[in-house]
Design an enzyme around this catalytic site. Structure first.
Site, PDB file in Angstrom:
ATOM      1  N   ASP A 454      22.368 -43.507  81.883  1.00  0.00           N
ATOM      2  CA  ASP A 454      22.757 -44.601  82.913  1.00  0.00           C
ATOM      3  C   ASP A 454      24.041 -44.493  83.683  1.00  0.00           C
ATOM      4  O   ASP A 454      25.077 -44.073  83.128  1.00  0.00           O
ATOM      5  CB  ASP A 454      22.424 -45.672  82.130  1.00  0.00           C
ATOM      6  CG  ASP A 454      22.792 -47.169  82.755  1.00  0.00           C
ATOM      7  OD1 ASP A 454      21.583 -47.663  83.306  1.00  0.00           O
ATOM      8  OD2 ASP A 454      23.887 -47.696  83.083  1.00  0.00           O
ATOM      9  N   ILE A 455      24.137 -44.907  84.793  1.00  0.00           N
ATOM     10  CA  ILE A 455      25.256 -44.920  85.824  1.00  0.00           C
ATOM     11  C   ILE A 455      26.162 -46.164  85.457  1.00  0.00           C
ATOM     12  O   ILE A 455      25.836 -47.337  85.368  1.00  0.00           O
ATOM     13  CB  ILE A 455      24.953 -45.012  87.126  1.00  0.00           C
ATOM     14  CG1 ILE A 455      23.956 -43.915  87.761  1.00  0.00           C
ATOM     15  CG2 ILE A 455      26.037 -44.972  88.192  1.00  0.00           C
ATOM     16  CD1 ILE A 455      23.420 -43.806  88.935  1.00  0.00           C
ATOM     17  N   GLU A 497      19.057 -47.593  87.989  1.00  0.00           N
ATOM     18  CA  GLU A 497      20.057 -46.479  87.836  1.00  0.00           C
ATOM     19  C   GLU A 497      19.973 -45.592  86.498  1.00  0.00           C
ATOM     20  O   GLU A 497      20.702 -44.992  86.362  1.00  0.00           O
ATOM     21  CB  GLU A 497      21.315 -46.869  88.004  1.00  0.00           C
ATOM     22  CG  GLU A 497      21.852 -48.203  86.849  1.00  0.00           C
ATOM     23  CD  GLU A 497      21.422 -49.167  86.945  1.00  0.00           C
ATOM     24  OE1 GLU A 497      21.932 -50.133  86.407  1.00  0.00           O
ATOM     25  OE2 GLU A 497      20.506 -49.614  87.894  1.00  0.00           O
TER      26      GLU A 497
END
Length: 572
Positions: A454-455, A497
């Protein structure tokens, strides 16, 4: 008087004696002569009707004396009232002067079609004509009626057959004729078709004309076919032979621009027929290519044959070296020229453009490869042109199949890939998860792991820089993931994301190394947009664990990594 009563259904051996008239049906006689070692036997038939007797196709001048003798032995030539002439060739008209000289019935007439009469008049035979089309195609006799069946162009424009309703005998003129050795009168097996094959291939104009005639003939309840040439055909052989004849390609003189002789044409016709059979019967072009290559080697002495075809933006080569499976290659100059309509004949190869029947455009090229420059005459090139047309149909079919396959693959790629990042999407994940889980279950110990990526603070990127920059960041992370995994690993955009990486054949240490490599690459790459980091949750599969449960554990580990400060990898 010498006579023999022999029913058409009997089998005759090579030693049978046909020196006398033979009764082939009730009051129906064969009155011809078998000439030894002559392929072109000319049969003559007599229907015994007292002073209204009929001769069917009077015969050749070469056997006229024998015909007169045999007719005299049954009814006498002076009782012959009708001379049925199914066409105007000399093998039918030649014996008439001898019959006239012997003395026909005072009212003797030639029974024929008007188109045949137009030529027969030029033979100088001084007899009146009785036109079949002016009498409803019927001739009523004492105990039977003759029905005339129009079979135009087989082989003559006004050709017809004669059906005797009483004996159910079809006097078929040139149809069902064959080249025979003059040692037998009756066909004994369906193998007689091979004698008919060569006769019809060069004598009949086309398959369509023969099929038209056969359709009319099939309407009749025939027990015996009595052709003008070849063998008489008994009832049990009629339908099998008609079926074979209905599929025969005729008009072989169309194969060549020049006249190279019958033997060449018959051989060429056989080759064309073999090519047609394999192109029509085989959907796999590899089989077609292999067969064509065998023929080119055995008949022309070529070393091999390559086929080239345009398939969308690609040019495919179908060659013997790859089993004619078709590989995308850059074509050599002579093929490029041929595809563009510029054909050269220099060099050891023969290049044949393959023209599409549907578009009339050049859709492919056949290259016959020789060890040295061959000498191919015009008739041979004409046959190759015809074969090329057949091969093009098979090649075009293969190209259409390939294009459909390209479209299917493109559609599948489109449906299983994320358009922004190029990674797989969740549609592909479902199938991959089942497949990889089944493989992992067969291992001695689990070797499957997932990374949930996950960003960090991605919402801030979109809010501060806008969505276009956010898209650049997503692409940058996807690129780092793609370069950080091994060829057998799968990278999937899981949503928003989030990314999911499936690792196969790994342990904890190997999984951690790949996860850390991806995390470090993202943290160091700030070329496209603002600097970002990622958090990673890692889960190794337990024995028998479902894929969904494993992903859930990786997601929980990801949550823990974010809780502990982000930009880190957490093992579940």
């Amino acid at each position: 008087m010498g006579r023999a009563t022999i029913h058409a259904c009997h089998v005759h051996s090579k030693g049978d004696d046909f020196t006398e008239a033979v009764e082939i049906g009730p009051r129906v006689w064969w009155v011809g002569t078998l000439i030894p070692d002559d392929e072109f036997q000319c049969h003559v038939y007599l229907i015994e009707q007292g002073d209204q007797s009929v001769i069917i196709d009077p015969g050749s001048a070469l056997i006229a004396d024998e015909i007169v003798r045999k007719v005299d032995s049954i009814v006498g030539v002076d009782h012959v009232r009708w001379l049925v002439c199914s066409h105007s060739d000399p093998d039918i008209l030649g014996a008439i002067p001898a019959l006239v000289k012997r003395g026909l019935h005072p009212e003797a007439s030639i029974v024929t079609h008007w188109r045949d009469e137009a030529l027969m008049r030029h033979s100088g035979i001084d007899l009146p004509y009785w036109r079949i089309e002016e009498h409803d195609w019927l001739l009523a006799l004492d105990d039977r009626t003759l029905r005339f069946v129009f079979t135009p162009y087989a082989h003559f424009a006004g050709s017809f057959c004669t059906f005797d309703e009483k004996s159910a005998t079809l006097f078929s003129s040139d149809l069902f004729g064959g080249f025979t050795d003059g040692n037998s009168l009756f066909a004994t097996s369906v193998d007689y078709f091979e004698a008919m094959r060569a006769f019809h291939e060069h004598y009949m104009p086309s398959r369509e004309i023969v099929s038209h005639a056969l359709a009319r003939i099939r309407e009749l309840p025939i027990r015996t076919i009595a052709p003008q040439h070849g063998h008489l055909i008994p009832q049990d052989l009629i339908e099998p032979i008609i079926s074979k004849l209905d599929q025969l390609e005729c008009g072989i003189y169309l194969l060549a621009r020049d006249d190279p002789g019958l033997r060449f044409l018959l051989t060429s016709s056989r080759i064309v027929r073999q090519v047609m059979d394999v192109v029509v019967g085989e959907t796999d072009f590899a089989v077609v290519g292999t067969r064509i290559c065998e023929l080119a080697r055995s008949v022309l002495g070529a070393e091999t044959v390559d086929f080239w075809a345009i398939a969308g933006a690609a040019t495919l080569r179908f060659g013997e070296s790859d089993g004619f499976t078709g590989q995308a290659e850059n074509p050599p100059p002579d093929v490029v020229d041929a595809l563009a309509g510029r054909v050269t004949t220099a060099g050891p190869n023969v290049v044949l453009p393959l023209v599409s029947h549907s578009t009339e455009a050049i859709g492919g090229v056949a290259v016959l490869i020789f060890g040295s420059a061959p000498h191919l005459d015009n008739p041979t090139l004409a046959v190759l042109d015809q074969i090329g047309g057949l091969v093009e149909a098979g090649l075009e079919r293969e190209v259409l199949r390939r294009l459909a396959e390209f479209d299917r693959v493109a559609l599948y790629e489109q449906s299983t890939h994320d358009p922004l990042t190029g990674l797989y999407n969740r549609v592909y994940l479902d199938d991959a998860a089942r497949r990889l889980g089944a493989i992992d279950d067969r291992r001695d110990a689990p070797g499957l792991a997932v990374l949930m990526v996950d960003i960090d603070h991605f919402k801030r990127v979109n809010d501060s820089y806008g969505h276009p920059v956010g898209d650049l960041v997503l692409s940058r992370v996807a690129r780092a993931i793609h370069h950080g995994i091994r060829p057998d690993d799968l990278a999937i955009r899981f949503g928003g994301e989030e990314f999911l990486v499936i690792l196969s054949g790994v342990d904890l240490a190997g999984s951690q190394m790949i996860g850390e490599r991806i995390r470090s690459a993202v943290a160091l790459d700030g070329a496209d947009g603002p600097p970002v980091t990622i958090s990673v949750g890692l889960a190794l599969r337990h024995a028998g664990e479902s894929f969904d449960v494993m992903v859930k554990r990786a997601d929980e580990a990801l949550y823990q990594a974010k809780t502990d400060g982000r930009d880190r990898l957490q093992v579940a």
